[in-house]
Each structure stands twice: as structure tokens, then as C-alpha cells.
Design a protein around this motif. Structure first.
Motif, short mmCIF file in Angstrom:
data_model
loop_
_atom_site.label_atom_id
_atom_site.label_comp_id
_atom_site.label_asym_id
_atom_site.label_seq_id
_atom_site.Cartn_x
_atom_site.Cartn_y
_atom_site.Cartn_z
N ALA A 64 0.85 -1.20 0.00
CA ALA A 64 0.00 0.00 0.00
C ALA A 64 0.88 1.24 0.00
O ALA A 64 2.00 1.23 0.50
N GLU A 65 0.30 2.30 -0.55
CA GLU A 65 1.03 3.56 -0.62
C GLU A 65 0.15 4.67 -0.07
O GLU A 65 -1.07 4.64 -0.24
N ALA A 66 0.77 5.62 0.59
CA ALA A 66 0.02 6.77 1.11
C ALA A 66 -0.52 7.55 -0.08
O ALA A 66 0.26 7.95 -0.96
N PRO A 67 -1.83 7.78 -0.14
CA PRO A 67 -2.43 8.39 -1.32
C PRO A 67 -1.89 9.79 -1.66
O PRO A 67 -1.57 10.06 -2.81
N ALA A 68 -1.79 10.65 -0.68
CA ALA A 68 -1.38 12.03 -0.97
C ALA A 68 0.13 12.21 -0.94
O ALA A 68 0.68 13.06 -1.64
N MET A 69 0.82 11.42 -0.13
CA MET A 69 2.25 11.64 0.05
C MET A 69 3.11 10.68 -0.76
O MET A 69 4.33 10.83 -0.82
N ASN A 70 2.51 9.65 -1.33
CA ASN A 70 3.18 8.71 -2.24
C ASN A 70 4.44 8.06 -1.65
O ASN A 70 5.52 8.16 -2.22
N PHE A 71 4.30 7.43 -0.50
CA PHE A 71 5.39 6.62 0.04
C PHE A 71 4.77 5.34 0.59
O PHE A 71 3.59 5.31 0.93
N PRO A 72 5.55 4.27 0.68
CA PRO A 72 5.00 3.00 1.18
C PRO A 72 4.51 3.14 2.63
O PRO A 72 5.19 3.75 3.46
N LEU A 73 3.36 2.58 2.91
CA LEU A 73 2.80 2.66 4.26
C LEU A 73 3.58 1.82 5.26
O LEU A 73 3.31 1.87 6.45
N LEU A 74 4.57 1.09 4.77
CA LEU A 74 5.47 0.38 5.67
C LEU A 74 6.05 1.34 6.69
O LEU A 74 6.20 1.00 7.87
N TRP A 75 6.35 2.57 6.29
CA TRP A 75 6.95 3.57 7.18
C TRP A 75 5.98 4.04 8.25
O TRP A 75 6.40 4.56 9.28
N VAL A 76 4.71 3.85 8.03
CA VAL A 76 3.71 4.16 9.06
C VAL A 76 3.51 2.94 9.96
O VAL A 76 3.54 3.05 11.18
N TYR A 77 3.37 1.78 9.36
CA TYR A 77 3.05 0.56 10.10
C TYR A 77 4.22 0.00 10.89
O TYR A 77 4.03 -0.79 11.82
N ILE A 78 5.44 0.38 10.56
CA ILE A 78 6.61 -0.18 11.24
C ILE A 78 6.66 0.22 12.71
O ILE A 78 7.31 -0.42 13.53
N VAL A 79 5.90 1.25 13.08
CA VAL A 79 5.87 1.66 14.49
C VAL A 79 5.18 0.60 15.35
O VAL A 79 5.42 0.53 16.56
N ILE A 80 4.37 -0.25 14.76
CA ILE A 80 3.68 -1.28 15.55
C ILE A 80 4.68 -2.25 16.19
O ILE A 80 4.68 -2.41 17.41
N PRO A 81 5.55 -2.90 15.41
CA PRO A 81 6.53 -3.77 16.08
C PRO A 81 7.55 -3.01 16.91
O PRO A 81 8.03 -3.53 17.93
N ILE A 82 7.88 -1.79 16.51
CA ILE A 82 8.83 -0.99 17.31
C ILE A 82 8.25 -0.72 18.69
O ILE A 82 8.93 -0.90 19.71
N SER A 83 7.00 -0.30 18.74
CA SER A 83 6.38 -0.03 20.05
C SER A 83 6.21 -1.31 20.85
O SER A 83 6.36 -1.30 22.08
N GLY A 84 5.92 -2.42 20.19
CA GLY A 84 5.83 -3.69 20.90
C GLY A 84 7.15 -4.08 21.54
O GLY A 84 7.20 -4.57 22.67
N ALA A 85 8.25 -3.84 20.83
CA ALA A 85 9.58 -4.13 21.39
C ALA A 85 9.84 -3.25 22.60
O ALA A 85 10.35 -3.73 23.63
N PHE A 86 9.48 -1.97 22.50
CA PHE A 86 9.66 -1.07 23.65
C PHE A 86 8.80 -1.50 24.83
O PHE A 86 9.24 -1.43 25.98
#
Length: 193
Positions: free
Chosen positions: A135-157
Motif C-alpha cells: 500500500a502507498e500513502a495516497p497524498a504523500m506517495n510513500f509506502p505505508l510500511l513507514w507508518v506501520y513499522i511503528v507497531i513492532p517498534i512499540s511492541g519491542a519497547f
């Protein structure tokens, strides 16, 4: 108070102290980063409001960016709250328990947080990769991986901060915070009352 007998000059005790110290420094940096995220969020929202009401133009990327900043802030701040035990709790019930029961409840809760955080990392990483790369951010055109990656990062914390609190309770014997959640804690913090 109820900790296992661990010699203060022993390797386990010193290792627990070092780990706790490192986690406290990481927590301080995480809180600074969270503050930066909130400042950026407020700035983007204010800019969008000015653009909308003064210039009659809405910035599509601003709506999108503010959502992503809020997600990052909420998940990272949640992890940080585990370290300081500032998350929501029901003190009126907890305060009625004996010190021994408070100790076991907090120890069990922190052990469960460690496990929950690891589950969070596992499923979060799986989701971030599978959904984020497709998936890609519609207006900003970057992979949503950069948004979703906070999920495992916060889980590790969450896991690491819960482990630090568990070590504080079990190995370092810091049980003063069990007296009441609203008391001045042993780290020199101020009461919320």
C-alpha cells in the motif's frame, strides 16, 4: 520488601541496574521524540487550518501526515508509559490490596506485558510487511510500511520497558511505588495529586 534474595554486589543485581539505567535513558529519548511528534502534529494541523480558512485551500498531505504522526505518537507514548507506570489504573481498588498482593499483581502484570509486547512485535512486523509494502500513502506517495513499522517498534519497547520494571521489582527490590500509584515515587518524581 518481597524481592528474591539477590546480593547487591552480585552480577545479576549489577546487570539489572545497568539494564534499568539504559532503559531509563532510552525512555527519556523516546519521550523527547514523542514530544517532537506532537509539536510537528500541532504545526501541521495549524498550517492546514490556516490554509483552509484563510486561503480556502486544504492541504491533502497535511491531513494524511497528521494521522500518521498521531499513530506514531500514540504507540510510542504508550510504550513509554509502561516504564514509568503512568498508564491508566484503578488506584482505588489497587490501594486496598496488601503489599504482598500488590507486589505479585505488578510482577505478573509486567511479565504479561513482556509476552504481550513480543506478540505485538510478531504480528506487527507481519502486518507492517504484508500491508505496508502493498500500500502507498495516497497524498504523500510513500509506502505505508513507514507508518506501520511503528507497531513492532512499540511492541519491542513495551517488552523491554516491562522487563526493566519487572527487574526493578524482583531483582532490585524497588517496591516503594507499590504503596500507592499517586505517591511520590523513588525516582524523585512529583505526585499527580
Amino acid at each position: 520488601m518481597f524481592n528474591f534474595t539477590v546480593a547487591e554486589d552480585g552480577r545479576l543485581y549489577r546487570s539489572a541496574q545497568r539494564f534499568d539505567s539504559v532503559m531509563d535513558r532510552i525512555d527519556a529519548r523516546l519521550r523527547q521524540f514523542s514530544l517532537l511528534l506532537v509539536v510537528l502534529l500541532v504545526g501541521v494541523v495549524v498550517l492546514n487550518v490556516i490554509m483552509r480558512y484563510v486561503f480556502s485551500e486544504s492541504l491533502l498531505w497535511a491531513n494524511e501526515l497528521s494521522r500518521y504522526l498521531m499513530v506514531w505518537f500514540a504507540l510510542l507514548a504508550t510504550a513509554s508509559l509502561v516504564n514509568s507506570d503512568d498508564h491508566l489504573n484503578v488506584g482505588i481498588v489497587f490501594d486496598r490490596f496488601s503489599d504482598r498482593l500488590k507486589y505479585w499483581l505488578q510482577s505478573t502484570t509486567m511479565a504479561l506485558y513482556v509476552v504481550l509486547g513480543l506478540v505485538w512485535v510478531n504480528f506487527g512486523l507481519e502486518y507492517a510487511i504484508s500491508a505496508g509494502l502493498n500500500a502507498e500513502a495516497p497524498a504523500m506517495n510513500f509506502p505505508l510500511l513507514w507508518v506501520y513499522i511503528v507497531i513492532p517498534i512499540s511492541g519491542a519497547f513495551v517488552s523491554l520497558f516491562a522487563l526493566a520494571r519487572l527487574l526493578r521489582l524482583v531483582v532490585l527490590g524497588e517496591t516503594e511505588s507499590l504503596e500507592t500509584a499517586y505517591d511520590v515515587d523513588q525516582r524523585g518524581g512529583e505526585s499527580d495529586d
